[in-house]
Scaffold this active site. Structure first.
Site, PDB file in Angstrom:
ATOM      1  N   VAL A 159       0.833  -1.200   0.000  1.00  0.00           N
ATOM      2  CA  VAL A 159       0.000   0.000   0.000  1.00  0.00           C
ATOM      3  C   VAL A 159       0.871   1.255   0.000  1.00  0.00           C
ATOM      4  O   VAL A 159       0.575   2.242  -0.697  1.00  0.00           O
ATOM      5  CB  VAL A 159      -0.971  -0.008   1.201  1.00  0.00           C
ATOM      6  CG1 VAL A 159      -1.839   1.236   1.178  1.00  0.00           C
ATOM      7  CG2 VAL A 159      -1.848  -1.252   1.188  1.00  0.00           C
TER       8      VAL A 159
ATOM      9  N   TYR B 242      -2.892  -8.362  16.155  1.00  0.00           N
ATOM     10  CA  TYR B 242      -2.672  -7.368  15.089  1.00  0.00           C
ATOM     11  C   TYR B 242      -3.683  -6.228  15.224  1.00  0.00           C
ATOM     12  O   TYR B 242      -3.309  -5.052  15.291  1.00  0.00           O
ATOM     13  CB  TYR B 242      -2.784  -8.045  13.714  1.00  0.00           C
ATOM     14  CG  TYR B 242      -2.922  -7.071  12.585  1.00  0.00           C
ATOM     15  CD1 TYR B 242      -1.879  -6.183  12.289  1.00  0.00           C
ATOM     16  CD2 TYR B 242      -4.086  -7.001  11.828  1.00  0.00           C
ATOM     17  CE1 TYR B 242      -2.010  -5.273  11.258  1.00  0.00           C
ATOM     18  CE2 TYR B 242      -4.211  -6.100  10.797  1.00  0.00           C
ATOM     19  CZ  TYR B 242      -3.185  -5.231  10.510  1.00  0.00           C
ATOM     20  OH  TYR B 242      -3.318  -4.323   9.498  1.00  0.00           O
TER      21      TYR B 242
ATOM     22  N   ASP C 295     -11.268 -15.622  12.079  1.00  0.00           N
ATOM     23  CA  ASP C 295     -11.872 -15.015  10.888  1.00  0.00           C
ATOM     24  C   ASP C 295     -13.358 -14.745  11.118  1.00  0.00           C
ATOM     25  O   ASP C 295     -14.146 -15.680  11.275  1.00  0.00           O
ATOM     26  CB  ASP C 295     -11.765 -15.964   9.684  1.00  0.00           C
ATOM     27  CG  ASP C 295     -10.478 -15.791   8.903  1.00  0.00           C
ATOM     28  OD1 ASP C 295      -9.727 -14.835   9.182  1.00  0.00           O
ATOM     29  OD2 ASP C 295     -10.230 -16.616   8.005  1.00  0.00           O
TER      30      ASP C 295
HETATM   31  N1  UDP Z   1      -9.161 -17.295   2.659  1.00  0.00           N
HETATM   32  C1  UDP Z   1      -9.356 -18.591   2.174  1.00  0.00           C
HETATM   33  N2  UDP Z   1      -8.271 -19.269   1.692  1.00  0.00           N
HETATM   34  C2  UDP Z   1      -7.013 -18.729   1.676  1.00  0.00           C
HETATM   35  C3  UDP Z   1      -6.826 -17.397   2.149  1.00  0.00           C
HETATM   36  C4  UDP Z   1      -7.930 -16.717   2.651  1.00  0.00           C
HETATM   37  O1  UDP Z   1     -10.460 -19.114   2.180  1.00  0.00           O
HETATM   38  O2  UDP Z   1      -6.068 -19.417   1.242  1.00  0.00           O
HETATM   39  C5  UDP Z   1     -10.328 -16.556   3.160  1.00  0.00           C
HETATM   40  C6  UDP Z   1     -10.183 -16.054   4.591  1.00  0.00           C
HETATM   41  O3  UDP Z   1     -10.575 -17.044   5.491  1.00  0.00           O
HETATM   42  C7  UDP Z   1     -11.090 -14.837   4.579  1.00  0.00           C
HETATM   43  C8  UDP Z   1     -10.987 -14.309   3.148  1.00  0.00           C
HETATM   44  O4  UDP Z   1     -10.473 -15.401   2.364  1.00  0.00           O
HETATM   45  O5  UDP Z   1     -12.425 -15.219   4.819  1.00  0.00           O
HETATM   46  C9  UDP Z   1     -10.059 -13.149   3.000  1.00  0.00           C
HETATM   47  O6  UDP Z   1      -8.838 -13.478   3.644  1.00  0.00           O
HETATM   48  P1  UDP Z   1      -7.551 -12.567   3.553  1.00  0.00           P
HETATM   49  O7  UDP Z   1      -6.446 -13.242   4.298  1.00  0.00           O
HETATM   50  O8  UDP Z   1      -7.288 -12.214   2.119  1.00  0.00           O
HETATM   51  O9  UDP Z   1      -7.955 -11.205   4.267  1.00  0.00           O
HETATM   52  P2  UDP Z   1      -8.568 -10.942   5.752  1.00  0.00           P
HETATM   53  O10 UDP Z   1     -10.055 -10.837   5.555  1.00  0.00           O
HETATM   54  O11 UDP Z   1      -8.159 -12.054   6.636  1.00  0.00           O
HETATM   55  O12 UDP Z   1      -7.963  -9.628   6.120  1.00  0.00           O
END
Ligand code: UDP
Length: 324
Positions: free
Chosen positions: A14, A140, A281
């Site tokens: 970013v 975090y 999550d």
């Molecule tokens: N996710 C997934 N498989 C992966 C990576 C992420 O299903 O290999 C899902 C994760 O559980 C969340 C969404 O994708 O629901 C977005 O995840 P990311 O890590 O990109 O961003 P976050 O929402 O955690 O900041």
């Protein structure tokens, strides 16, 4: 008018995009980055680059006289923050407080800070406004929230003009600047690694969420739209005030919808396998960003998911052609 700015973390994802946009707008930028996760060749041409700690290196530069600091440098892996919290309390909180002290000592007037939707935790309602309770579910998010609180009190007590921008799911690329994490955890770059043949399949973390297709829903925002909000934040910051804005498009997409968009854009079948939920999550994270629209006059121009994925895909292919 031309501002003289420090961008911490300007060698990261970013931060590099924001630096590129600031330079295009005619501002003068010094990037400070310790290259712990950033890349020296990601610092945009036209920015001066100082390799060093976000607090120490910035403190030694501020005497030159700057109009503001955009503070992107941070540790940002949720899983790591649970395993090694000291890295987050020191690297994020202590470093940011030392940066605030240096800005106060030198009378630096403006701060724009990279905050996160992770400060809200598991939301009670969707979309999430800035007035929602902040109950982070990971270290975090807790570290970013602690910094937001510190900024509020410094702004009130010492006249700093401060803005925190709470990012939802940043994605896409801008020019030669995009996501290049050594430890990649984000959904879109991981799915695109399947399309390039660097990963056999994508794991879907959880299929039993209370959503339409059972997979988790997020608000994906284009990195260039996010960067534009930083430029607006700089001009709208007011002395003695700390403003907080959510940045998202206000539309949620499920993990399955993201994978489908990646299939459409890449033409690759992208095999997917269901895996257990990832700890911490939330089911749904979607931004209410009316405040940014009303007060900053911000309007995302690149909200289309396939468009976001297309930019990320172009960047992924260009990096692959460069050999990594
Ligand atoms: N996710 C997934 N498989 C992966 C990576 C992420 O299903 O290999 C899902 C994760 O559980 C969340 C969404 O994708 O629901 C977005 O995840 P990311 O890590 O990109 O961003 P976050 O929402 O955690 O900041």
């Amino acid at each position: 008018s031309r501002l003289k700015l420090i961008v911490t973390g300007g060698a990261g994802y970013v931060g590099s995009v924001c630096t590129a946009r600031l330079l295009e707008a005619g501002h003068e930028v010094v990037v400070v980055d310790d290259l712990s996760t950033g890349h020296a060749d990601a610092v945009p041409d036209g920015a001066r680059f100082v390799e060093g700690d976000a607090a120490d290196a910035t403190a030694s530069l501020l005497g030159e006289g700057f109009d503001g600091v955009l503070h992107f440098a941070a540790k940002s892996l949720v899983g790591e923050s649970m395993q090694d919290p000291a890295k987050y309390w020191h690297g994020n909180v202590i470093t940011s407080i030392r940066l605030l002290d240096a800005m106060r000592a030198h009378g630096t007037p403006r701060l724009v800070f990279s905050s996160t939707a992770a400060t809200y935790g598991e939301p009670e309602r969707s979309p999430i406004p800035e007035t929602a309770p902040t109950m982070p579910t990971n270290t975090y998010g807790a570290s970013k929230l602690a910094i937001d609180h510190a900024i509020t009190s410094y702004a009130r007590a010492h006249g700093l003009a401060a803005v925190s921008l709470r990012y939802f799911n940043v994605a896409g690329a801008y020019g030669r600047f995009g996501e290049r994490h050594t430890t990649e955890t984000h959904l879109i770059p991981l799915v695109l690694q399947v399309a390039t043949g660097d990963r056999p399949h994508i794991s879907i973390f959880g299929e039993d969420y209370p959503t339409d297709d059972g997979t988790a829903v997020r608000d994906y925002i284009h990195v260039a739209d996010l960067a534009d909000a930083h430029l607006l934040a700089l001009t709208h910051a007011r002395a003695g005030e700390h403003r907080i804005y959510n940045l998202g498009n206000g539309t949620g997409f499920s993990v399955r919808q993201v994978i489908e968009a990646c299939r459409t854009v890449t033409g690759h079948p992208i095999p997917a396998e269901v895996a257990p939920r990832r700890a911490g999550d939330p089911a749904i994270l979607v931004a209410a960003s009316d405040r940014a629209r009303e007060e900053l006059g911000w309007k995302p121009e690149r909200a289309d998911l396939e468009g976001i994925v297309r930019d990320a895909w172009r960047f992924t292919q260009e990096r692959k052609a460069l050999g990594g």
